[in-house]
Write a protein that holds these residues in place. Structure first.
Motif, PDB file in Angstrom:
ATOM      1  N   THR A 143     -37.385  -6.483  14.746  1.00 46.79           N
ATOM      2  CA  THR A 143     -37.933  -7.544  13.914  1.00 46.79           C
ATOM      3  C   THR A 143     -38.169  -8.796  14.753  1.00 46.79           C
ATOM      4  OG1 THR A 143     -35.750  -8.355  13.282  1.00 46.79           O
ATOM      5  CG2 THR A 143     -36.698  -6.615  11.925  1.00 46.79           C
ATOM      6  N   THR A 144     -38.616  -9.845  14.084  1.00 47.91           N
ATOM      7  CA  THR A 144     -38.922 -11.096  14.789  1.00 47.91           C
ATOM      8  C   THR A 144     -37.735 -12.060  14.734  1.00 47.91           C
ATOM      9  OG1 THR A 144     -39.939 -11.954  12.771  1.00 47.91           O
ATOM     10  CG2 THR A 144     -41.385 -10.898  14.377  1.00 47.91           C
ATOM     11  N   ALA A 145     -36.527 -11.523  14.943  1.00 50.69           N
ATOM     12  CA  ALA A 145     -35.321 -12.354  14.931  1.00 50.69           C
ATOM     13  C   ALA A 145     -34.256 -11.719  15.806  1.00 50.69           C
ATOM     14  CB  ALA A 145     -34.801 -12.533  13.499  1.00 50.69           C
ATOM     15  N   ALA A 146     -33.281 -12.521  16.206  1.00 50.65           N
ATOM     16  CA  ALA A 146     -32.161 -12.029  17.015  1.00 50.65           C
ATOM     17  C   ALA A 146     -30.954 -12.917  16.770  1.00 50.65           C
ATOM     18  CB  ALA A 146     -32.520 -12.030  18.502  1.00 50.65           C
ATOM     19  N   ASP A 147     -29.758 -12.316  16.883  1.00 50.68           N
ATOM     20  CA  ASP A 147     -28.538 -13.115  16.786  1.00 50.68           C
ATOM     21  C   ASP A 147     -28.103 -13.545  18.188  1.00 50.68           C
ATOM     22  OD1 ASP A 147     -26.800 -11.061  18.004  1.00 50.68           O
ATOM     23  OD2 ASP A 147     -27.044  -9.970  16.119  1.00 50.68           O
ATOM     24  N   GLU A 148     -27.020 -14.307  18.238  1.00 51.51           N
ATOM     25  CA  GLU A 148     -26.501 -14.822  19.513  1.00 51.51           C
ATOM     26  C   GLU A 148     -25.070 -14.315  19.721  1.00 51.51           C
ATOM     27  OE1 GLU A 148     -26.925 -19.038  19.340  1.00 51.51           O
ATOM     28  OE2 GLU A 148     -29.096 -18.968  19.057  1.00 51.51           O
ATOM     29  N   ARG A 149     -24.879 -13.026  19.500  1.00 52.98           N
ATOM     30  CA  ARG A 149     -23.528 -12.464  19.493  1.00 52.98           C
ATOM     31  C   ARG A 149     -22.764 -12.695  20.790  1.00 52.98           C
ATOM     32  NH1 ARG A 149     -25.181  -6.229  18.514  1.00 52.98           N
ATOM     33  NH2 ARG A 149     -26.507  -7.309  17.002  1.00 52.98           N
ATOM     34  N   GLU A 150     -23.433 -12.533  21.938  1.00 50.31           N
ATOM     35  CA  GLU A 150     -22.739 -12.680  23.212  1.00 50.31           C
ATOM     36  C   GLU A 150     -22.539 -14.147  23.602  1.00 50.31           C
ATOM     37  OE1 GLU A 150     -26.189 -11.769  22.494  1.00 50.31           O
ATOM     38  OE2 GLU A 150     -25.906 -10.095  23.889  1.00 50.31           O
ATOM     39  N   ILE A 151     -23.346 -15.028  23.034  1.00 46.09           N
ATOM     40  CA  ILE A 151     -23.204 -16.455  23.307  1.00 46.09           C
ATOM     41  C   ILE A 151     -21.948 -17.015  22.628  1.00 46.09           C
ATOM     42  CG2 ILE A 151     -24.268 -18.719  22.977  1.00 46.09           C
ATOM     43  CD1 ILE A 151     -25.705 -17.078  25.058  1.00 46.09           C
ATOM     44  N   TYR A 152     -21.667 -16.521  21.428  1.00 46.63           N
ATOM     45  CA  TYR A 152     -20.567 -17.054  20.630  1.00 46.63           C
ATOM     46  C   TYR A 152     -19.305 -16.187  20.643  1.00 46.63           C
ATOM     47  CZ  TYR A 152     -23.038 -20.864  18.184  1.00 46.63           C
ATOM     48  OH  TYR A 152     -23.679 -22.033  17.860  1.00 46.63           O
ATOM     49  N   ALA A 153     -19.340 -14.983  21.184  1.00 45.85           N
ATOM     50  CA  ALA A 153     -18.180 -14.089  21.110  1.00 45.85           C
ATOM     51  C   ALA A 153     -16.936 -14.759  21.689  1.00 45.85           C
ATOM     52  CB  ALA A 153     -18.479 -12.786  21.838  1.00 45.85           C
ATOM     53  N   PHE A 154     -15.870 -14.791  20.898  1.00 44.52           N
ATOM     54  CA  PHE A 154     -14.571 -15.392  21.262  1.00 44.52           C
ATOM     55  C   PHE A 154     -14.656 -16.902  21.441  1.00 44.52           C
ATOM     56  CE2 PHE A 154     -14.349 -10.964  22.634  1.00 44.52           C
ATOM     57  CZ  PHE A 154     -13.187 -10.545  21.998  1.00 44.52           C
ATOM     58  N   ARG A 155     -15.727 -17.522  20.908  1.00 43.33           N
ATOM     59  CA  ARG A 155     -15.877 -18.970  21.004  1.00 43.33           C
ATOM     60  C   ARG A 155     -16.228 -19.538  19.636  1.00 43.33           C
ATOM     61  NH1 ARG A 155     -19.729 -17.254  25.107  1.00 43.33           N
ATOM     62  NH2 ARG A 155     -18.689 -17.090  27.135  1.00 43.33           N
ATOM     63  N   THR A 156     -15.929 -20.780  19.428  1.00 43.10           N
ATOM     64  CA  THR A 156     -16.374 -21.471  18.213  1.00 43.10           C
ATOM     65  C   THR A 156     -17.590 -22.345  18.473  1.00 43.10           C
ATOM     66  OG1 THR A 156     -14.831 -23.290  18.650  1.00 43.10           O
ATOM     67  CG2 THR A 156     -14.055 -21.494  17.225  1.00 43.10           C
ATOM     68  N   LEU A 169      -9.015  -9.982  27.708  1.00 40.83           N
ATOM     69  CA  LEU A 169      -9.126 -10.710  26.449  1.00 40.83           C
ATOM     70  C   LEU A 169      -8.823 -12.195  26.650  1.00 40.83           C
ATOM     71  CD1 LEU A 169      -9.577 -10.736  23.427  1.00 40.83           C
ATOM     72  CD2 LEU A 169      -7.167 -10.120  23.112  1.00 40.83           C
ATOM     73  N   ALA A 170      -7.846 -12.496  27.500  1.00 40.37           N
ATOM     74  CA  ALA A 170      -7.503 -13.893  27.755  1.00 40.37           C
ATOM     75  C   ALA A 170      -8.658 -14.648  28.392  1.00 40.37           C
ATOM     76  CB  ALA A 170      -6.266 -13.968  28.645  1.00 40.37           C
ATOM     77  N   ALA A 171      -9.483 -13.932  29.174  1.00 39.52           N
ATOM     78  CA  ALA A 171     -10.608 -14.572  29.866  1.00 39.52           C
ATOM     79  C   ALA A 171     -11.907 -14.471  29.074  1.00 39.52           C
ATOM     80  CB  ALA A 171     -10.796 -13.927  31.249  1.00 39.52           C
ATOM     81  N   ALA A 172     -11.878 -13.852  27.890  1.00 36.95           N
ATOM     82  CA  ALA A 172     -13.110 -13.570  27.147  1.00 36.95           C
ATOM     83  C   ALA A 172     -13.859 -14.833  26.748  1.00 36.95           C
ATOM     84  CB  ALA A 172     -12.793 -12.737  25.906  1.00 36.95           C
ATOM     85  N   ALA A 173     -13.147 -15.911  26.485  1.00 36.84           N
ATOM     86  CA  ALA A 173     -13.801 -17.137  26.031  1.00 36.84           C
ATOM     87  C   ALA A 173     -14.615 -17.810  27.126  1.00 36.84           C
ATOM     88  CB  ALA A 173     -12.760 -18.108  25.482  1.00 36.84           C
ATOM     89  N   THR A 174     -14.385 -17.429  28.373  1.00 35.68           N
ATOM     90  CA  THR A 174     -15.111 -18.053  29.487  1.00 35.68           C
ATOM     91  C   THR A 174     -16.018 -17.069  30.213  1.00 35.68           C
ATOM     92  OG1 THR A 174     -13.237 -17.627  30.963  1.00 35.68           O
ATOM     93  CG2 THR A 174     -13.312 -19.769  29.845  1.00 35.68           C
ATOM     94  N   THR A 175     -16.161 -15.862  29.680  1.00 45.32           N
ATOM     95  CA  THR A 175     -17.019 -14.842  30.295  1.00 45.32           C
ATOM     96  C   THR A 175     -18.011 -14.322  29.265  1.00 45.32           C
ATOM     97  OG1 THR A 175     -15.434 -13.087  29.758  1.00 45.32           O
ATOM     98  CG2 THR A 175     -15.223 -14.143  31.923  1.00 45.32           C
ATOM     99  N   THR A 176     -18.967 -13.538  29.738  1.00 46.46           N
ATOM    100  CA  THR A 176     -19.941 -12.893  28.853  1.00 46.46           C
ATOM    101  C   THR A 176     -19.507 -11.453  28.623  1.00 46.46           C
ATOM    102  OG1 THR A 176     -21.724 -14.291  29.679  1.00 46.46           O
ATOM    103  CG2 THR A 176     -22.354 -12.256  28.554  1.00 46.46           C
TER     104      THR A 176
END
Length: 575
Positions: free
Chosen positions: A175-188, A322-329
């Motif tokens: 479709t003509t849309a996409a989410d940002e799952r990897e940008i926000y994963a484990f981040r607020t 998991l501890a490093a997930a907030a600073t990695t992709t």
């Protein structure tokens, strides 16, 4: 016996005369004139650039009983450059049974030519007609909800590729849309503005193009760099906000129908107890109590979910990772055996095995699958599923039965669950929903939407039809009841989500009794082998991303055609 000998002698004489005529130099007979491509009707002006596969027409040749048509990569038409040909065309128009990729040349990437076989011999080839296939525009950014990317559609595209340069991630969306799952994963909040680009993708049948040495996938150019500035995720209990598609948006106050599975937008980060989370999963149900699941979303970060091809996240199971997930992709991969809150295994719909065969089987015993459109040969294939081009997982929902039939959706948080070794140390993590979707819906955190595929537009009262008139002229339909001689060529506009099509016809509009059904696996046009009389025909798309066996889309409105006997003299031939 005397009459038999006379008949045999007469037949031999006709054969000798015909053979002698056919032996004439092809240069002694003038070529067909007026060869040109078109999309919907042969009356369209001649152009040389198309966003999708065109059909071709030309002026009828006096005395012709068949035509030979060729497509080539060069204007010289060497044997190695010809990638499609037909020698059995009975009229002055041809629907190409192949989906051509986007391709451009200097000046043209492809050339067409035609010649006639007549009672006096074979004509010369027409002058080559060069053409290109390419995108009409690049996708343009559309203003939308925070945490979601959206753009304008491109005619001829079968999907879109999205590129996030800051993390060097590419993925594909139908479709003509996409989410940002990897940008926000484990981040607020994202680490900064989201820079993104998108381009149109055109996939064609790999089996056909392999034979013709054409690329199975072609691309439009990348869009300019677009920027999405997203805020920190809002607090509060997570709840559905809207379902969004190119043509409609459904909210709590307005329920609309979507032609494909929409994007799902939600807000909040907390579960019912107030605990905050950074991972979420969308569920779609066939009932308002959210008990019977029809679609399971992938785990995402952020505040939206849009299905992808091969886009689930390989959530970290190692404590250090998991501890490093907030600073990695987070890498793309299988979700690590996630479960619902009551322990049932979860399998995202986009991670299911792609549908290998279309599953839109013919329901009539008289159905058939056309081989080369216009070649005059049909292979019976009652109940045979259509092949697919792209091999998508079944991420497109079935029709909901709109307007009374609805789908219901909600979203629940997902959290890592520790596993302990014998010493009481965390050895690994699994992932589980934090709430039952049923409980979220019971608490009022549920929205509705409809799903109805767009019907094929085969004409607006007047068919998109072209062919030979009873008086021997090339004509395009101009009224509600168009009259042709022979097999009229009918065309239609492409349907969002459809990769192949089915066409069937009936003697009456009501009751509809299909005489035959043709599977169109390339292009958006076909020649109908109709007998003399009045007919009604209709067209529908086949969506390979719908569940197997249920991939047929909505039929077009029936349109009328009449096939009449000729008012010109047919010249007999032995060929």
């Amino acid at each position: 016996m005397r009459y038999v000998r006379l008949a045999l002698l007469a037949a031999a004489a006709v054969t000798l005369l015909s053979g002698s005529a056919l032996a004439q130099s092809t240069t002694s007979l003038g070529p067909p004139q007026g060869l040109k491509p078109f999309l919907l009707r042969a009356s369209e002006p001649a152009i040389h650039v198309f966003p999708r596969t065109p059909s071709f027409s030309w002026a009828p040749v006096r005395g012709a009983y068949r035509y030979e048509f060729q497509l080539s990569k060069t204007a010289a038409f060497q044997d190695g450059s010809i990638f499609w040909a037909s020698s059995g065309l009975r009229g002055p128009a041809v629907a190409l049974p192949v989906t051509l990729p986007w391709m451009t040349g200097a000046p043209y990437a492809a050339y067409a030519r035609v010649r006639a076989v007549t009672s006096r011999g074979v004509t010369a080839w027409s002058r080559p007609y060069g053409f290109n296939l390419e995108w009409t525009d690049v996708p343009k950014q559309v203003s939308t909800y925070p945490g979601m990317l959206q753009w304008t559609p491109v005619e001829g595209a079968t999907s879109y590729q999205v590129w996030l340069p800051s993390i060097n991630r590419k993925f594909e969306s139908r479709t003509t849309a996409a989410d940002e799952r990897e940008i926000y994963a484990f981040r607020t909040a994202p680490l900064g503005p989201v820079v993104w680009r998108v381009r149109a993708v055109r996939r064609v049948d790999p089996a056909r193009v392999a034979l013709n040495h054409l690329p199975p996938v072609s691309y439009g150019p990348w869009s300019p760099r677009y920027t999405a500035t997203n805020p920190t995720l809002a607090g509060g209990v997570v709840r559905p906000l809207a379902s969004v598609s190119a043509a409609a948006t459904s909210t709590s106050s307005v329920v609309r129908a979507h032609e494909m599975t929409p994007a799902f937008v939600f807000s909040g980060t907390a579960d019912a107890s107030g605990a905050r989370h950074t991972l979420f999963r969308v569920y779609v149900f066939s009932d308002a109590r959210c008990v019977n699941t029809v679609f399971t979303g992938a785990v995402v970060g952020g505040q939206s979910y849009v299905p992808r091809r091969a886009g689930t996240l390989a959530l970290p199971t190692d404590p250090k990772a998991l501890a490093a997930a907030a600073t990695t992709t987070i890498a793309v991969g299988d979700e690590p055996k996630p479960t619902t809150v009551d322990g049932a295994p979860v399998k995202p719909t986009e991670a299911l095995v792609p549908v290998a065969a279309g599953g839109a089987t013919s329901s009539s015993s008289s159905s058939s699958s056309s081989t080369a459109a216009g070649a005059g040969s049909d292979a019976t294939s009652a109940g045979t599923p259509l092949p697919t081009i792209s091999g998508w997982p079944p991420i497109d929902l079935l029709e909901s039965g709109w307007p009374n039939g609805r789908f219901y959706w909600t979203v629940v948080p997902v959290a890592p669950v520790p596993t302990f070794d014998d010493t009481g140390t965390i050895s690994a993590y699994t992932y589980s929903d934090v709430e039952l979707p049923q409980d979220a819906c019971a608490a009022g955190r549920v929205l509705q939407f409809g799903k109805v595929s767009s019907p094929a537009v085969a004409g607006q009262g007047t068919p998109f039809a072209s062919g030979l008139s009873p008086t021997g002229r090339l004509v395009a339909s101009s009224g509600a009841n168009s009259v042709f001689h022979g097999a009229p060529l009918v065309a239609w506009k492409p349907v969002p989500g459809a990769e192949t099509y089915q066409v069937e016809w009936s003697r009456t509009r009501y009751p509809w009794r299909a005489i035959k059904r043709i599977d169109v696996t390339g292009g958006t046009a076909v020649s109908l082998p109709l007998k003399t009389g009045s007919w009604w025909y209709r067209v529908r798309g086949v969506d390979p991303a719908m569940p197997a066996g249920r991939q047929a889309m909505t039929w077009s409105a029936p349109l009328r055609l009449t096939v009449a006997k000729p008012k010109f003299r047919l010249i007999a031939s032995s060929r």
